[in-house]
Scaffold this active site. Structure first.
Site, PDB file in Angstrom:
ATOM      1  N   LYS A 183       0.840  -1.202   0.000  1.00  0.00           N
ATOM      2  CA  LYS A 183       0.000   0.000   0.000  1.00  0.00           C
ATOM      3  C   LYS A 183       0.875   1.253   0.000  1.00  0.00           C
ATOM      4  O   LYS A 183       2.075   1.188   0.285  1.00  0.00           O
ATOM      5  CB  LYS A 183      -0.879   0.019   1.263  1.00  0.00           C
ATOM      6  CG  LYS A 183      -2.009  -0.985   1.279  1.00  0.00           C
ATOM      7  CD  LYS A 183      -2.851  -0.805   2.552  1.00  0.00           C
ATOM      8  CE  LYS A 183      -3.957  -1.839   2.641  1.00  0.00           C
ATOM      9  NZ  LYS A 183      -5.000  -1.693   1.603  1.00  0.00           N
ATOM     10  N   ARG A 232     -10.140 -11.631   1.763  1.00  0.00           N
ATOM     11  CA  ARG A 232     -10.969 -12.689   1.182  1.00  0.00           C
ATOM     12  C   ARG A 232     -10.279 -14.050   1.252  1.00  0.00           C
ATOM     13  O   ARG A 232     -10.946 -15.081   1.260  1.00  0.00           O
ATOM     14  CB  ARG A 232     -11.340 -12.310  -0.256  1.00  0.00           C
ATOM     15  CG  ARG A 232     -10.177 -12.192  -1.179  1.00  0.00           C
ATOM     16  CD  ARG A 232     -10.525 -11.439  -2.468  1.00  0.00           C
ATOM     17  NE  ARG A 232     -10.699  -9.995  -2.231  1.00  0.00           N
ATOM     18  CZ  ARG A 232     -11.058  -9.128  -3.171  1.00  0.00           C
ATOM     19  NH1 ARG A 232     -11.317  -9.550  -4.399  1.00  0.00           N
ATOM     20  NH2 ARG A 232     -11.186  -7.842  -2.886  1.00  0.00           N
TER      21      ARG A 232
HETATM   22  N1  BES Z   1      -8.240  -3.821   4.272  1.00  0.00           N
HETATM   23  C1  BES Z   1      -8.379  -3.435   2.921  1.00  0.00           C
HETATM   24  C2  BES Z   1      -9.695  -2.714   2.635  1.00  0.00           C
HETATM   25  C3  BES Z   1      -9.837  -1.330   3.216  1.00  0.00           C
HETATM   26  C4  BES Z   1      -9.468  -0.232   2.457  1.00  0.00           C
HETATM   27  C5  BES Z   1     -10.394  -1.130   4.458  1.00  0.00           C
HETATM   28  C6  BES Z   1      -9.627   1.028   2.977  1.00  0.00           C
HETATM   29  C7  BES Z   1     -10.543   0.141   4.963  1.00  0.00           C
HETATM   30  C8  BES Z   1     -10.176   1.226   4.212  1.00  0.00           C
HETATM   31  C9  BES Z   1      -8.331  -4.669   2.015  1.00  0.00           C
HETATM   32  O1  BES Z   1      -7.543  -5.709   2.447  1.00  0.00           O
HETATM   33  C10 BES Z   1      -7.762  -4.210   0.723  1.00  0.00           C
HETATM   34  O2  BES Z   1      -6.610  -3.833   0.710  1.00  0.00           O
HETATM   35  N2  BES Z   1      -8.554  -4.265  -0.332  1.00  0.00           N
HETATM   36  C11 BES Z   1      -8.110  -3.856  -1.622  1.00  0.00           C
HETATM   37  C12 BES Z   1      -8.623  -4.870  -2.609  1.00  0.00           C
HETATM   38  C13 BES Z   1      -8.038  -4.715  -3.991  1.00  0.00           C
HETATM   39  C14 BES Z   1      -6.563  -5.041  -3.995  1.00  0.00           C
HETATM   40  C15 BES Z   1      -8.788  -5.638  -4.926  1.00  0.00           C
HETATM   41  C16 BES Z   1      -8.708  -2.473  -1.895  1.00  0.00           C
HETATM   42  O3  BES Z   1      -9.840  -2.223  -1.506  1.00  0.00           O
HETATM   43  O4  BES Z   1      -7.992  -1.668  -2.480  1.00  0.00           O
HETATM   44 MN    MN Z   2      -5.520  -5.486   1.832  1.00  0.00          MN
END
Ligand code: BES
Ligand code: MN
Ligand code: ZN
Length: 501
Positions: free
Chosen positions: A276, A350
């Site tokens: 990230k 997931r």
């Molecule tokens: N934990 C995150 C989702 C999230 C994002 C929660 C912002 C709270 C605030 C999750 O694990 C994630 O990183 N999801 C990705 C999925 C993508 C790579 C398909 C996302 O939402 O960017």
């Molecule tokens: Mn994630």
């Protein structure tokens, strides 16, 4: 900290407390308890309202001079909006506003519950909501503050509530639920460095001791033996090894069906090798909020005399990049033997939920619900305050939606379109963990992914990526972890009926 609640049959103007909180409806007339206070203050309540332009609009407050004419040392008005628009949610928020006004008072008295009658709301539901509001509105996380002025509030006296013993019991239900929500908030607010999967699992064991819930923790070789490939795969990049926590609540007497809860317990989500941005990581200690909600909800089931059998599964991992981490392109085998090509290691929730849902489905429950901070896409769709609700069974999804509405946690339904399933087709495995084609509709494709692991049982999914944290104080919410989901799960378990679609 837990508050003490009691009921008093004293008149509002006579009750002894450091602070009297008088709710005021937005409308032409004062209700009877506000009128009694107005009379004791020689009409100053009405005069002050007029002078200050205080109408009783929701969320507004006004301090009143009392100069010894009331049983209470001081008084404050709290606006709760129009009588015909009063809801349990507004009473809960009223309690929270009152608690914020009472930070310097040890004992506060209030007539908030009395208003329920005026609005045709059930008095016991009102008492529970007011208790939740007081306790959640005075929530603080001060563990790491060396300079702070914690709230002094300890006791709340509910004034003028007929049916004292039943009202008291309802206040205590509200307080028990608020205690559970507060634990979930504490866990979310705790820095990730202080809550490894092991520490989170141990904190769970400590918290659930004496609640009638049995806790089983799997680690290391046990996770591999049980083929929990998602949990092991996501966990392998971290120095802190993963855990799977299984919770069981058996009601006294014959169970009214079995409900399975699954919660995402990512104690920190760096994204892994699909790392990230710095900003994107700032709040990622929140990524175990769904797991905390499941654990917290289970803590009150016996107290609330829940008649359903409830089982819980919380996979706990840290998602980190390292020489041992899973790589984009790696294939994992999930508990239910489906294989997943991991094309983005940041879609980790997931992967661990796939194992959790497989285990839940194997137990053959009547219904399953998972709670997870799953996708940024859900926050784009519904904003920071509303959770996305998806599922494969309309009756079950409706039951979840009704529970959330009663609990005062905003959720909104999203579809699981069959025609999007092919976006998850993989070249080499049964599924890929991110959709092809741009990533539009990311909350839905995440939901469709989870659906592959529930063995066609009645299942619902709550994406709480937005509401797991609050950006600022708002009603019963306090900036930081919210404990979102606890109240919905408790309400759902309390009124659980087998969905028959
Ligand atoms: N934990 C995150 C989702 C999230 C994002 C929660 C912002 C709270 C605030 C999750 O694990 C994630 O990183 N999801 C990705 C999925 C993508 C790579 C398909 C996302 O939402 O960017
Ligand atoms: Mn994630
Ligand atoms: Zn995550």
């Amino acid at each position: 900290m837990s508050l003490q609640f009691s009921v008093s049959s004293s008149a509002a103007d006579r009750v002894k407390a450091a602070l009297l909180v008088v709710p005021v409806l937005d409308g032409p007339e004062l209700d009877s308890s506000a009128e009694a206070v107005d009379a004791a203050l020689d009409g100053e309540l009405s005069r002050f309202m007029t002078e200050a332009g205080f109408t009783g609009a929701e969320g507004t407050t006004l301090a009143l001079p009392t100069s010894g004419r009331l049983g209470a040392d001081a008084a404050v008005l709290v606006g709760v909006g129009k009588a015909d628009e009063l809801t349990l949610g507004k009473l809960r928020r009223g309690g929270a506003t009152a608690a914020r006004q009472a930070r310097k008072a040890t004992t506060v008295a209030t007539t908030l519950v009395e208003l329920a009658d005026r609005a045709g709301l059930d008095r016991l539901d009102a008492a529970q909501a007011v208790a939740e509001g007081f306790e959640l509105g005075s929530y603080e996380f001060l563990k790491y503050k060396r300079e702070s002025k914690p709230t002094k509030l300890r006791r709340v006296i509910v004034v003028g509530a007929g049916g004292g013993a039943r009202v008291k019991a309802a206040l205590e239900r509200g307080s028990a639920i608020a205690d559970a929500v507060s634990w979930a908030r504490d866990m979310v607010n705790e820095p990730a460095g202080a809550k490894s999967p092991d520490a989170f699992a141990r904190a769970t064991q400590r918290f659930l001791r004496g609640t009638g819930v049995t806790v089983q923790v799997l680690s290391g070789a046990q996770l591999k033996q049980r083929r929990l490939g998602g949990i092991v795969g996501v966990g392998q990049g971290s120095e802190q090894p993963p855990r799977l926590v299984k919770l069981t609540y058996n009601p006294a007497g014959r169970a009214r069906g079995t409900l399975a809860l699954v919660g995402k317990g990512v104690i920190f989500d760096s994204g892994g090798l699909s790392i990230k941005t710095a900003g994107g990581m700032e709040t990622m200690k929140t990524d175990m909020g769904g797991g905390a909600a499941v654990i917290a909800a289970m803590s009150v089931l016996r107290d609330l005399d829940v008649k359903a059998r409830v089982i819980g599964f919380v996979p706990m991992v840290e998602n980190m990049p390292s020489g041992k981490a899973i790589r984009p392109g790696d294939v994992l085998e999930i508990r239910n033997r489906k294989t997943v090509e991991v094309l983005n290691t940041d879609a980790e929730g997931r992967l661990i939920l796939a194992d959790g849902l497989s285990l839940a489905a194997e137990a053959k429950p009547d219904a399953i619900i998972d709670v997870a901070t799953l996708t940024g896409a859900c926050v784009v769709a519904l904003g920071e305050k509303i959770a996305g609700l998806m599922g494969n069974d309309n009756a079950w999804v409706d039951q979840v939606r009704a529970a959330a509405d009663r609990a005062g946690e905003p959720v909104w339904p999203l579809p699981l379109p069959r025609e999007y399933r092919k976006l998850l087709d993989s070249e080499v495995a049964d599924l890929r963990n991110i959709s092809t084609g741009g990533g539009y509709g990311g909350a839905l494709t995440a939901g469709l992914f989870l659906q592959e692991f529930v063995d066609e049982r009645a299942w619902a999914h709550l994406d709480i990526a937005g509401p797991a944290r609050a950006a600022g104080d708002d009603g019963e919410l306090v900036k930081g972890g919210t404990g979102f989901g606890v109240r919905t799960l408790v309400e759902l378990a309390t009124r659980f009926t087998k969905p028959t679609d």
